[in-house]
Design a protein around this motif. Structure first.
Motif, PDB file in Angstrom:
ATOM      1  N   ALA A  98       0.816  -1.209   0.000  1.00 19.66           N
ATOM      2  CA  ALA A  98       0.000   0.000   0.000  1.00 19.66           C
ATOM      3  C   ALA A  98       0.851   1.261   0.000  1.00 19.66           C
ATOM      4  O   ALA A  98       0.428   2.297  -0.498  1.00 19.66           O
ATOM      5  CB  ALA A  98      -0.916   0.016   1.218  1.00 19.66           C
ATOM      6  N   LEU A  99       2.060   1.166   0.543  1.00 21.15           N
ATOM      7  CA  LEU A  99       2.865   2.353   0.784  1.00 21.15           C
ATOM      8  C   LEU A  99       4.332   2.018   0.593  1.00 21.15           C
ATOM      9  O   LEU A  99       4.791   0.957   1.010  1.00 21.15           O
ATOM     10  CB  LEU A  99       2.620   2.796   2.233  1.00 21.15           C
ATOM     11  N   MET A 100       5.058   2.926  -0.039  1.00 22.88           N
ATOM     12  CA  MET A 100       6.503   2.770  -0.185  1.00 22.88           C
ATOM     13  C   MET A 100       7.132   4.075   0.298  1.00 22.88           C
ATOM     14  O   MET A 100       6.845   5.148  -0.244  1.00 22.88           O
ATOM     15  CB  MET A 100       6.887   2.496  -1.640  1.00 22.88           C
ATOM     16  N   LEU A 101       7.958   3.964   1.325  1.00 24.88           N
ATOM     17  CA  LEU A 101       8.576   5.141   1.928  1.00 24.88           C
ATOM     18  C   LEU A 101      10.070   5.180   1.658  1.00 24.88           C
ATOM     19  O   LEU A 101      10.752   4.166   1.799  1.00 24.88           O
ATOM     20  CB  LEU A 101       8.347   5.141   3.446  1.00 24.88           C
ATOM     21  N   TYR A 102      10.556   6.340   1.293  1.00 26.69           N
ATOM     22  CA  TYR A 102      11.994   6.560   1.154  1.00 26.69           C
ATOM     23  C   TYR A 102      12.455   7.246   2.438  1.00 26.69           C
ATOM     24  O   TYR A 102      11.944   8.312   2.794  1.00 26.69           O
ATOM     25  CB  TYR A 102      12.294   7.421  -0.071  1.00 26.69           C
ATOM     26  N   THR A 103      13.390   6.606   3.137  1.00 26.36           N
ATOM     27  CA  THR A 103      13.763   7.089   4.474  1.00 26.36           C
ATOM     28  C   THR A 103      15.246   7.332   4.633  1.00 26.36           C
ATOM     29  O   THR A 103      15.741   7.348   5.744  1.00 26.36           O
ATOM     30  CB  THR A 103      13.316   6.052   5.534  1.00 26.36           C
ATOM     31  N   SER A 104      15.988   7.505   3.547  1.00 30.16           N
ATOM     32  CA  SER A 104      17.431   7.656   3.670  1.00 30.16           C
ATOM     33  C   SER A 104      17.791   8.941   4.405  1.00 30.16           C
ATOM     34  O   SER A 104      16.997   9.871   4.505  1.00 30.16           O
ATOM     35  CB  SER A 104      18.087   7.642   2.292  1.00 30.16           C
ATOM     36  N   GLY A 105      19.020   8.978   4.839  1.00 35.12           N
ATOM     37  CA  GLY A 105      19.527  10.174   5.518  1.00 35.12           C
ATOM     38  C   GLY A 105      20.008  11.189   4.517  1.00 35.12           C
ATOM     39  O   GLY A 105      19.554  11.239   3.376  1.00 35.12           O
ATOM     40  N   THR A 106      20.970  11.996   4.916  1.00 32.69           N
ATOM     41  CA  THR A 106      21.435  13.102   4.068  1.00 32.69           C
ATOM     42  C   THR A 106      22.685  12.761   3.270  1.00 32.69           C
ATOM     43  O   THR A 106      23.156  13.584   2.490  1.00 32.69           O
ATOM     44  CB  THR A 106      21.719  14.341   4.928  1.00 32.69           C
ATOM     45  N   THR A 107      23.237  11.561   3.461  1.00 31.77           N
ATOM     46  CA  THR A 107      24.512  11.259   2.814  1.00 31.77           C
ATOM     47  C   THR A 107      24.392  10.274   1.656  1.00 31.77           C
ATOM     48  O   THR A 107      25.365  10.064   0.944  1.00 31.77           O
ATOM     49  CB  THR A 107      25.512  10.679   3.833  1.00 31.77           C
ATOM     50  N   ALA A 108      23.234   9.660   1.456  1.00 35.59           N
ATOM     51  CA  ALA A 108      23.104   8.683   0.379  1.00 35.59           C
ATOM     52  C   ALA A 108      21.641   8.480   0.018  1.00 35.59           C
ATOM     53  O   ALA A 108      20.744   8.819   0.789  1.00 35.59           O
ATOM     54  CB  ALA A 108      23.701   7.336   0.804  1.00 35.59           C
ATOM     55  N   ASN A 109      21.428   7.896  -1.169  1.00 36.21           N
ATOM     56  CA  ASN A 109      20.063   7.572  -1.564  1.00 36.21           C
ATOM     57  C   ASN A 109      19.597   6.334  -0.827  1.00 36.21           C
ATOM     58  O   ASN A 109      18.460   6.054  -0.701  1.00 36.21           O
ATOM     59  CB  ASN A 109      19.988   7.324  -3.080  1.00 36.21           C
TER      60      ASN A 109
END
Length: 173
Positions: A162-173
């Protein structure tokens, strides 16, 4: 503020529009908006279509938007012309999707960097080149029978994403 019944009805109308854009069960739909009622309506609308909602961080820069658009296999992106916290989503998407403003058919995009992306819908009064306007989106929605949304909704199973979240930090995809 609106009640659940109003939210359900508004989400159903948005789902009709998404289906008019070609969204099918298990397709990935990006939602690039600040926190607002439209965001919630589209979150439910994507679910009604049996598709996968991909909320996109409103603070992403163009390079990050480009990555999510391609990596997330997005077929449609929904955004707004409302500027929040000095962020112009139309400008960011134009930077993320080379050739968007030059594409002749906003209902059926052909962008080399995002081969699955078929359209980008903008909610509001703006009419940027390459984007499906709210007026065109709503006109297309009226051509989709509400029963088609219910058929898609009833085919959804617990095992479906139902949901796909992108949760990376600030240094990489």
């Amino acid at each position: 503020e609106f009640r659940y019944g109003e939210l359900a009805q508004r989400a159903l109308e948005r789902a009709r529009g998404l289906q008019a854009m070609g969204v099918k069960p298990r397709d990935h739909v990006g939602i690039l908006m600040h926190t607002c009622p439209d965001f919630v309506e589209f979150l439910f609308a994507v679910a009604f279509c049996g598709a996968v909602a991909v909320p996109i961080n409103a603070r992403y820069k163009s390079s990050e938007l480009a990555y999510v658009s391609e990596n997330g296999d997005l077929v449609t992106v929904v955004t707004t012309d409302a500027v929040a916290d000095h962020v112009d989503f139309i400008e960011r998407l134009n930077g993320a999707l080379p050739g968007l403003a030059k594409d002749a058919d906003p209902m059926n995009l052909h962008l080399a960097a995002t081969p699955r992306l078929r359209n980008v819908v903008v909610i509001g009064k703006a009419k940027p080149k390459g984007f499906v306007t709210q007026k065109a989106f709503e006109a297309a929605a009226r051509k989709v029978n509400v029963l088609e949304v219910h058929r898609a909704r009833l085919r959804v199973r617990l095992r479906d994403h139902a949901l796909m979240l992108y949760t990376s930090g600030t240094t990489a995809n």
